[in-house]
Scaffold this active site. Structure first.
Site, PDB file in Angstrom:
ATOM      1  N   GLY A 167      15.745  21.487  17.492  1.00  0.00           N
ATOM      2  CA  GLY A 167      16.983  20.956  18.098  1.00  0.00           C
ATOM      3  C   GLY A 167      17.467  19.971  17.859  1.00  0.00           C
ATOM      4  O   GLY A 167      18.094  19.180  18.728  1.00  0.00           O
ATOM      5  N   SER A 219      20.124  19.073  16.116  1.00  0.00           N
ATOM      6  CA  SER A 219      21.484  18.982  15.631  1.00  0.00           C
ATOM      7  C   SER A 219      22.532  18.359  16.463  1.00  0.00           C
ATOM      8  O   SER A 219      23.457  18.028  16.276  1.00  0.00           O
ATOM      9  CB  SER A 219      21.969  20.214  15.226  1.00  0.00           C
ATOM     10  OG  SER A 219      21.864  21.161  16.452  1.00  0.00           O
ATOM     11  N   SER A 220      21.689  18.089  17.859  1.00  0.00           N
ATOM     12  CA  SER A 220      22.710  17.736  18.740  1.00  0.00           C
ATOM     13  C   SER A 220      21.860  17.194  20.042  1.00  0.00           C
ATOM     14  O   SER A 220      20.587  17.165  20.277  1.00  0.00           O
ATOM     15  CB  SER A 220      23.738  18.739  19.458  1.00  0.00           C
ATOM     16  OG  SER A 220      23.059  19.636  20.178  1.00  0.00           O
ATOM     17  N   GLY A 221      22.599  16.309  21.025  1.00  0.00           N
ATOM     18  CA  GLY A 221      22.001  15.995  22.082  1.00  0.00           C
ATOM     19  C   GLY A 221      20.508  15.355  22.335  1.00  0.00           C
ATOM     20  O   GLY A 221      20.573  14.385  21.640  1.00  0.00           O
ATOM     21  N   ASP A 248      15.164  28.430  12.808  1.00  0.00           N
ATOM     22  CA  ASP A 248      15.903  29.202  13.911  1.00  0.00           C
ATOM     23  C   ASP A 248      14.413  29.788  14.583  1.00  0.00           C
ATOM     24  O   ASP A 248      13.597  30.228  14.108  1.00  0.00           O
ATOM     25  CB  ASP A 248      16.387  30.528  13.141  1.00  0.00           C
ATOM     26  CG  ASP A 248      16.980  31.280  14.198  1.00  0.00           C
ATOM     27  OD1 ASP A 248      16.453  31.374  15.338  1.00  0.00           O
ATOM     28  OD2 ASP A 248      17.871  32.198  13.764  1.00  0.00           O
ATOM     29  N   SER A 258      10.660  20.412  29.088  1.00  0.00           N
ATOM     30  CA  SER A 258      10.955  21.391  30.206  1.00  0.00           C
ATOM     31  C   SER A 258      12.275  21.117  30.839  1.00  0.00           C
ATOM     32  O   SER A 258      12.968  20.952  30.304  1.00  0.00           O
ATOM     33  CB  SER A 258       9.657  21.505  31.161  1.00  0.00           C
ATOM     34  OG  SER A 258       9.844  22.348  32.369  1.00  0.00           O
ATOM     35  N   TYR A 303      16.575  31.328  33.029  1.00  0.00           N
ATOM     36  CA  TYR A 303      16.347  29.922  32.506  1.00  0.00           C
ATOM     37  C   TYR A 303      15.066  29.589  33.323  1.00  0.00           C
ATOM     38  O   TYR A 303      14.362  28.759  32.554  1.00  0.00           O
ATOM     39  CB  TYR A 303      17.639  28.940  32.765  1.00  0.00           C
ATOM     40  CG  TYR A 303      17.272  27.397  32.310  1.00  0.00           C
ATOM     41  CD1 TYR A 303      17.092  27.164  30.773  1.00  0.00           C
ATOM     42  CD2 TYR A 303      17.424  26.402  33.034  1.00  0.00           C
ATOM     43  CE1 TYR A 303      17.134  26.015  30.298  1.00  0.00           C
ATOM     44  CE2 TYR A 303      17.104  25.303  32.651  1.00  0.00           C
ATOM     45  CZ  TYR A 303      17.010  24.980  31.459  1.00  0.00           C
ATOM     46  OH  TYR A 303      16.569  23.643  30.736  1.00  0.00           O
ATOM     47  N   ALA A 355      12.702  30.866  34.895  1.00  0.00           N
ATOM     48  CA  ALA A 355      11.702  31.442  34.358  1.00  0.00           C
ATOM     49  C   ALA A 355      11.071  30.865  32.958  1.00  0.00           C
ATOM     50  O   ALA A 355       9.853  30.800  32.645  1.00  0.00           O
ATOM     51  CB  ALA A 355      12.043  32.834  34.290  1.00  0.00           C
ATOM     52  N   LYS A 372      11.418  27.932  31.842  1.00  0.00           N
ATOM     53  CA  LYS A 372      10.833  26.603  31.915  1.00  0.00           C
ATOM     54  C   LYS A 372       9.664  26.290  32.674  1.00  0.00           C
ATOM     55  O   LYS A 372       8.715  25.590  32.462  1.00  0.00           O
ATOM     56  CB  LYS A 372      12.018  25.581  32.452  1.00  0.00           C
ATOM     57  CG  LYS A 372      13.120  25.464  31.493  1.00  0.00           C
ATOM     58  CD  LYS A 372      12.625  24.847  30.259  1.00  0.00           C
ATOM     59  CE  LYS A 372      13.762  24.602  29.196  1.00  0.00           C
ATOM     60  NZ  LYS A 372      13.191  24.116  27.946  1.00  0.00           N
ATOM     61  N   THR A 384      24.868  16.606  27.879  1.00  0.00           N
ATOM     62  CA  THR A 384      24.763  17.580  26.471  1.00  0.00           C
ATOM     63  C   THR A 384      25.626  18.612  26.327  1.00  0.00           C
ATOM     64  O   THR A 384      26.377  18.813  27.496  1.00  0.00           O
ATOM     65  CB  THR A 384      23.532  17.866  26.296  1.00  0.00           C
ATOM     66  OG1 THR A 384      23.063  18.870  27.156  1.00  0.00           O
ATOM     67  CG2 THR A 384      22.165  16.584  26.146  1.00  0.00           C
TER      68      THR A 384
END
Length: 282
Positions: A20, A22-24, A64, A142, A156, A158, A160, A191
């Site tokens: 992940g 590419s951002s944030g 991916d 998490s 969501y 569930a 985490k 984000t």
């Protein structure tokens, strides 16, 4: 790959794979880890969005989380180039919102594919080399939402909750191999997550029986927006977990995180239910 150096020397300059990126939080973590002298690989679907971290020295990989072949290829590339992976940061994930009744099971399944099964498969792929070297760190992202469930975020939550359980089990399983496992539990972070959640709750539940609750959630997002923490807050926790000789089991940070988890720990269930019900309306 089988070189078993003392832990202190292994902590100084590590080979780290961040998903992940590419951002944030993921991108900020790559930038921070590079600045501290680590060899960092950033993985994401959008290669063009990682040109900036590539310019800073990161190696970028197409990944991916729903396509196993891309995960296998990424891990093979890192091992071929570096001979080891010292740390894995499982940051990739997303959250779409809406009432449990309204969210199509296909979308619920996709959230699990990205947030849980992709994370789990990538972890499986890096563990053999970590076991062989007798050293490694798995950092799983998490959420406060992995400790407390709220309306419109059930699917969501569930995913985490699952990350929390898998991480705890993994920590026990891998302790004897020199592999450490840490969980990061962010609160509200500035984000793209919030914009995505706003769009999904409006489209999924904005015109159903749950519309009033969806509208309330959108107001909560608007109220909290200016107070969200910067991604660097969580990136610093990720760095601490990776560089610590004995990382903590859980790191908490970001807007509202500590207060929410304190409430979970101290309030009786019926009081917590009342607070959540008051906040989101009925």
């Amino acid at each position: 790959m089988s070189d078993k150096k003392p832990v202190e020397s292994r902590l100084q300059s590590q080979v780290i794979l961040v998903t992940g990126a590419s951002s944030g939080i993921g991108k900020e973590s790559v930038i921070t880890l590079l600045a501290r002298g680590h060899i960092v690989y950033g993985g994401a679907r959008r290669l063009e969005a990682m040109e900036d971290i590539k310019a800073l020295g990161a190696r970028v990989l197409f990944m991916d989380m729903t396509r196993e072949e891309t995960l296998t290829e990424a891990v093979s590339t890192v091992l071929a180039e570096q001979g080891r992976i010292d740390a894995l940061v499982n940051n990739a994930g997303y959250g779409s919102t809406g009432a449990i009744e309204d969210v199509p099971l296909s979308e619920a399944s996709r959230q699990f594919s990205v947030n849980v099964f992709g994370l789990a498969r990538l972890t499986q792929l890096v563990l053999p080399s970590m076991r062989l070297s007798g050293f490694g760190t798995i950092v799983n992202l998490s959420s406060v939402g992995g400790r407390i469930a709220t309306p419109m975020s059930g699917w969501y939550n569930a995913t985490k909750y699952s990350v929390e359980a898998l991480s705890d089990a993994l920590r026990h399983e891998c302790r004897g191999f020199g592999i450490r496992v840490a969980i990061i539990e962010p609160g509200g972070i500035a984000t793209g997550w919030t914009a995505q959640a706003e769009a999904s709750v409006a489209s999924v539940s904005g015109h159903t029986a749950y519309a009033p609750m969806a509208a309330r959630l959108l107001r909560v997002f608007a109220d909290y927006g200016p107070r969200l923490s910067r991604p660097s807050v969580i990136a610093s926790l990720i760095v601490r977990a990776i560089e610590a000789r004995r990382p903590r089991r859980r790191y908490v940070g970001g807007f509202g995180a500590r207060g929410a988890l304190l409430a979970v720990r101290l309030l009786p269930s019926f009081v917590l239910d009342w607070v959540i019900g008051w906040q989101f309306g009925r």
